[in-house]
Design a protein around this motif. Structure first.
Motif, PDB file in Angstrom:
ATOM      1  N   HIS A   1       0.825  -1.161  -0.088  1.00 46.21           N
ATOM      2  CA  HIS A   1      -0.011  -0.136  -0.051  1.00 46.21           C
ATOM      3  C   HIS A   1       0.737   1.205  -0.055  1.00 46.21           C
ATOM      4  CE1 HIS A   1      -3.951   2.146   0.246  1.00 46.21           C
ATOM      5  NE2 HIS A   1      -3.464   2.797   1.413  1.00 46.21           N
ATOM      6  N   THR A   2       0.323   2.358  -0.408  1.00 47.51           N
ATOM      7  CA  THR A   2       1.084   3.489  -0.584  1.00 47.51           C
ATOM      8  C   THR A   2       0.058   4.715  -0.048  1.00 47.51           C
ATOM      9  OG1 THR A   2       2.572   4.960  -1.772  1.00 47.51           O
ATOM     10  CG2 THR A   2       0.886   3.715  -2.881  1.00 47.51           C
ATOM     11  N   VAL A   3       0.589   5.902   0.632  1.00 42.77           N
ATOM     12  CA  VAL A   3      -0.189   6.881   0.965  1.00 42.77           C
ATOM     13  C   VAL A   3       0.874   7.985   0.779  1.00 42.77           C
ATOM     14  CG1 VAL A   3      -1.514   5.542   2.671  1.00 42.77           C
ATOM     15  CG2 VAL A   3       0.145   7.179   3.391  1.00 42.77           C
ATOM     16  N   MET A   4      -0.122   9.332   0.670  1.00 44.53           N
ATOM     17  CA  MET A   4       0.735  10.732   0.922  1.00 44.53           C
ATOM     18  C   MET A   4       0.425  11.450   2.068  1.00 44.53           C
ATOM     19  SD  MET A   4       0.527  14.054  -1.671  1.00 44.53           S
ATOM     20  CE  MET A   4       0.662  13.343  -3.200  1.00 44.53           C
ATOM     21  N   TYR A   5       1.438  11.725   2.912  1.00 42.16           N
ATOM     22  CA  TYR A   5       1.152  12.655   3.803  1.00 42.16           C
ATOM     23  C   TYR A   5       0.843  14.263   3.434  1.00 42.16           C
ATOM     24  CZ  TYR A   5       1.774  15.097   8.426  1.00 42.16           C
ATOM     25  OH  TYR A   5       1.392  15.636   9.671  1.00 42.16           O
ATOM     26  N   ILE A   6      -0.346  14.914   3.945  1.00 39.82           N
ATOM     27  CA  ILE A   6      -0.683  16.128   3.434  1.00 39.82           C
ATOM     28  C   ILE A   6      -0.681  17.320   4.419  1.00 39.82           C
ATOM     29  CG2 ILE A   6      -1.915  15.307   1.785  1.00 39.82           C
ATOM     30  CD1 ILE A   6      -4.325  15.666   3.431  1.00 39.82           C
ATOM     31  N   GLY A   7       0.099  16.735   5.466  1.00 39.72           N
ATOM     32  CA  GLY A   7       0.296  17.856   6.763  1.00 39.72           C
ATOM     33  C   GLY A   7      -1.021  17.830   7.758  1.00 39.72           C
ATOM     34  N   ASP A   8      -0.710  18.342   9.076  1.00 38.51           N
ATOM     35  CA  ASP A   8      -1.725  18.178  10.004  1.00 38.51           C
ATOM     36  C   ASP A   8      -2.066  16.727  10.539  1.00 38.51           C
ATOM     37  OD1 ASP A   8      -1.506  20.999  10.220  1.00 38.51           O
ATOM     38  OD2 ASP A   8      -3.122  21.117   8.627  1.00 38.51           O
ATOM     39  N   GLY A   9      -1.232  16.034  10.405  1.00 40.63           N
ATOM     40  CA  GLY A   9      -1.685  14.485  10.795  1.00 40.63           C
ATOM     41  C   GLY A   9      -2.684  13.813   9.969  1.00 40.63           C
ATOM     42  N   LYS A  10      -2.707  14.283   8.696  1.00 39.40           N
ATOM     43  CA  LYS A  10      -3.600  13.823   7.546  1.00 39.40           C
ATOM     44  C   LYS A  10      -2.641  13.181   6.559  1.00 39.40           C
ATOM     45  CE  LYS A  10      -7.350  15.240   9.628  1.00 39.40           C
ATOM     46  NZ  LYS A  10      -8.309  14.381  10.163  1.00 39.40           N
ATOM     47  N   ILE A  11      -3.304  12.090   5.789  1.00 38.53           N
ATOM     48  CA  ILE A  11      -2.942  11.425   4.656  1.00 38.53           C
ATOM     49  C   ILE A  11      -4.055  11.453   3.583  1.00 38.53           C
ATOM     50  CG2 ILE A  11      -1.176   9.832   5.774  1.00 38.53           C
ATOM     51  CD1 ILE A  11      -3.455   7.750   5.529  1.00 38.53           C
ATOM     52  N   VAL A  12      -3.721  11.356   2.202  1.00 39.62           N
ATOM     53  CA  VAL A  12      -4.784  11.003   1.231  1.00 39.62           C
ATOM     54  C   VAL A  12      -4.018   9.818   0.718  1.00 39.62           C
ATOM     55  CG1 VAL A  12      -3.441  12.523  -0.380  1.00 39.62           C
ATOM     56  CG2 VAL A  12      -5.970  12.100  -0.599  1.00 39.62           C
ATOM     57  N   HIS A  13      -5.115   8.936   0.432  1.00 38.93           N
ATOM     58  CA  HIS A  13      -5.007   7.650  -0.525  1.00 38.93           C
ATOM     59  C   HIS A  13      -6.020   7.099  -0.901  1.00 38.93           C
ATOM     60  CE1 HIS A  13      -5.666   4.763   3.373  1.00 38.93           C
ATOM     61  NE2 HIS A  13      -6.419   6.056   3.482  1.00 38.93           N
ATOM     62  N   ALA A  14      -5.862   6.269  -1.995  1.00 41.48           N
ATOM     63  CA  ALA A  14      -6.752   5.313  -2.622  1.00 41.48           C
ATOM     64  C   ALA A  14      -6.753   4.041  -1.705  1.00 41.48           C
ATOM     65  CB  ALA A  14      -6.540   4.947  -4.102  1.00 41.48           C
ATOM     66  N   SER A  15      -7.755   4.077  -0.597  1.00 41.22           N
ATOM     67  CA  SER A  15      -7.988   3.199   0.398  1.00 41.22           C
ATOM     68  C   SER A  15      -8.096   1.557  -0.162  1.00 41.22           C
ATOM     69  CB  SER A  15      -8.895   3.627   1.525  1.00 41.22           C
ATOM     70  OG  SER A  15      -8.871   2.748   2.597  1.00 41.22           O
ATOM     71  N   SER A  16      -9.373   1.421  -0.364  1.00 39.37           N
ATOM     72  CA  SER A  16      -9.846   0.092  -0.950  1.00 39.37           C
ATOM     73  C   SER A  16     -11.453   0.559  -1.571  1.00 39.37           C
ATOM     74  CB  SER A  16     -10.381  -0.456   0.506  1.00 39.37           C
ATOM     75  OG  SER A  16     -11.190   0.093   1.036  1.00 39.37           O
ATOM     76  N   PRO A  17     -11.823  -0.735  -2.305  1.00 46.80           N
ATOM     77  CA  PRO A  17     -13.001  -0.684  -2.804  1.00 46.80           C
ATOM     78  C   PRO A  17     -14.298  -0.181  -2.039  1.00 46.80           C
ATOM     79  CG  PRO A  17     -12.057  -2.708  -3.556  1.00 46.80           C
ATOM     80  CD  PRO A  17     -11.192  -2.040  -2.311  1.00 46.80           C
ATOM     81  N   THR A  18     -14.056  -0.533  -0.786  1.00 51.71           N
ATOM     82  CA  THR A  18     -15.305  -0.072   0.124  1.00 51.71           C
ATOM     83  C   THR A  18     -15.001   1.342   0.561  1.00 51.71           C
ATOM     84  OG1 THR A  18     -15.342  -2.564   1.037  1.00 51.71           O
ATOM     85  CG2 THR A  18     -16.225  -0.529   2.494  1.00 51.71           C
ATOM     86  N   ASN A  19     -13.843   1.752   0.968  1.00 54.01           N
ATOM     87  CA  ASN A  19     -13.558   3.218   1.412  1.00 54.01           C
ATOM     88  C   ASN A  19     -13.309   4.232   0.452  1.00 54.01           C
ATOM     89  OD1 ASN A  19     -14.020   2.312   4.202  1.00 54.01           O
ATOM     90  ND2 ASN A  19     -11.811   1.635   3.970  1.00 54.01           N
ATOM     91  N   GLY A  20     -12.865   3.731  -1.065  1.00 53.97           N
ATOM     92  CA  GLY A  20     -12.688   4.638  -2.044  1.00 53.97           C
ATOM     93  C   GLY A  20     -11.386   5.506  -1.950  1.00 53.97           C
ATOM     94  N   ILE A  21     -11.406   6.704  -2.372  1.00 51.89           N
ATOM     95  CA  ILE A  21     -10.405   7.556  -2.127  1.00 51.89           C
ATOM     96  C   ILE A  21     -10.668   8.564  -1.322  1.00 51.89           C
ATOM     97  CG2 ILE A  21      -8.703   9.169  -3.628  1.00 51.89           C
ATOM     98  CD1 ILE A  21      -9.583   7.736  -6.163  1.00 51.89           C
ATOM     99  N   LEU A  22      -9.837   9.018  -0.365  1.00 51.16           N
ATOM    100  CA  LEU A  22     -10.223   9.761   0.819  1.00 51.16           C
ATOM    101  C   LEU A  22      -9.011  10.348   1.657  1.00 51.16           C
ATOM    102  CD1 LEU A  22     -11.124   7.653   4.227  1.00 51.16           C
ATOM    103  CD2 LEU A  22     -10.043   6.704   2.195  1.00 51.16           C
ATOM    104  N   VAL A  23      -9.260  11.628   2.146  1.00 44.29           N
ATOM    105  CA  VAL A  23      -8.400  11.982   3.191  1.00 44.29           C
ATOM    106  C   VAL A  23      -8.801  11.305   4.626  1.00 44.29           C
ATOM    107  CG1 VAL A  23      -7.968  14.333   4.284  1.00 44.29           C
ATOM    108  CG2 VAL A  23      -8.235  14.171   1.949  1.00 44.29           C
TER     109      VAL A  23
END
Length: 221
Positions: free
Chosen positions: A99-121
């Motif tokens: 898996h891979t994610v991007m850190y966007i600051g303030d303790g948050k990431i953005v990623h394409a999570s899963s078919p169930t959760n979709g793409i999200l912050v």
């Protein structure tokens, strides 16, 4: 807008647009999986990660390093995210999951999570991240490079010894032990407000901590 800011802005916009979802069969737009999402985020921002061979999680490391990223895993405490800065790419490669994610600051990431959760912050979460990759902006990538702030002129940082216990703040002159977690929050917030960046946070073993203290307290002359 810098390339990192461009990549983050694009990724967050996709996450906030319900017309885009998670897909491993139709993964290069309008839908994405975890790797194609971050590869596209940086490629469209002008960092040629896809051009240099990134196509899935397993070959991202080499392509991203070739494209100007560096491996900063040792500078980050992956258990709590300390030391991460905006735009960092985290990759996990294991027998059970990639898996891979991007850190966007303030303790948050953005990623394409899963078919169930979709793409999200989402909130940053602890994982056995194999790599943390950081893009080094060229001098022309960011308008910030044209203006030096007071925060940029001083070598300031936070550090912790062996990833536990007290956090120390070096203000460019003196090392201060932080007595309360709120002090850490205030220092990081003020630094970010003044510089637009996150304060460097290091996790050192005892020898490195001792050497750093010796170096910054050594009398001149």
């Amino acid at each position: 807008m810098s390339k990192i800011e461009n990549a983050i802005s694009w990724a967050v916009a996709i996450a906030n647009d319900n017309s885009h979802g998670y897909s491993q069969s139709n993964r290069w737009g309008p839908h994405y999986d975890c790797s194609s999402f971050l590869i596209t985020a940086y490629e469209q921002a002008g960092v040629p990660v896809k051009t240099n061979g990134a196509s899935y999680t397993g070959n991202m490391y080499n392509a991203f390093i070739k494209s100007g990223f560096s491996n900063v895993t040792s500078q980050v405490n992956v258990s709590n995210g300390s030391g991460l800065i905006k735009g960092d790419v985290l990759i996990i490669l294991s027998a059970s999951t990639n898996h891979t994610v991007m850190y966007i600051g303030d303790g948050k990431i953005v990623h394409a999570s899963s078919p169930t959760n979709g793409i999200l912050v989402a909130n940053y979460y602890s994982a056995s991240w194999t790599y943390v990759l950081r893009y080094k902006e060229d001098s022309d990538d960011s308008d910030d490079s044209k203006e030096t702030t007071e925060g940029d002129e001083k070598m300031v940082c936070l550090y912790q010894v062996n990833g536990a216990g007290a956090v120390y703040y070096y203000d460019g002159t003196t090392i201060h032990g932080l007595a309360h977690p709120d002090e850490l929050v205030v220092l990081k917030s003020v630094y970010t407000a003044n510089t637009g960046k996150e304060m460097p946070f290091f996790n050192w073993s005892q020898p490195w901590c001792t050497r750093f203290k010796s170096a910054v307290t050594r009398p001149e002359g």
